[in-house]
Motif scaffolding. Structure first.
Motif: not given
Length: 137
Positions: A87-103
């Protein structure tokens, strides 16, 4: 690093500032160069376990959750919160996020986030995210 975003040029350091000033995430590392692409932004970000606990406490009693279930909840919640950054990113953005570790050393959940113009496509962005995950600790 500058990337091509549709018809614009975006500085990855500007997006880093947007993330840190408008969310509870800390940008640990700009991984844009590591994406090996001129059209993809990428970051290693983290969020505090304390921050996640505050959200979880709204629905659950923390003492009643098994450690393994709590880990799963942290990972899922971190993914969801990271995806809300769209929602904070420029228009027409696609995103992918992956949590991978509990540090445990700094009590945070680490996440890799990649974003690009929608022309790139979700499938390609998912492949880029997987490649970035192989580059992190």
């Amino acid at each position: 690093m500058y990337i091509v975003f549709g018809n614009e040029i975006i500085d990855s350091s500007e997006i880093k500032v947007v993330i840190e000033e408008n969310s509870e995430f800390i940008v640990e590392k700009d991984m844009t160069k590591g994406s090996k692409r001129e059209d993809t932004l990428a970051y290693q970000i983290s969020i505090s376990i304390d921050e996640l606990n505050e959200i979880i406490k709204e629905n659950y009693e923390l003492d009643d959750i098994e450690q393994e279930d709590l880990f799963d909840e942290y990972m899922i919640l971190a993914d969801e919160l990271a995806m809300e950054l769209e929602e904070l990113m420029p228009e027409d953005v696609i995103m992918n996020a992956r949590a991978y570790k509990w540090d445990n050393s700094d009590d945070t959940i680490k996440i890799v986030i990649a974003m690009a113009h929608e022309e790139l496509g979700e499938l390609k962005l998912s492949d880029i995210t997987k490649r970035l995950l192989s580059q992190v600790d």
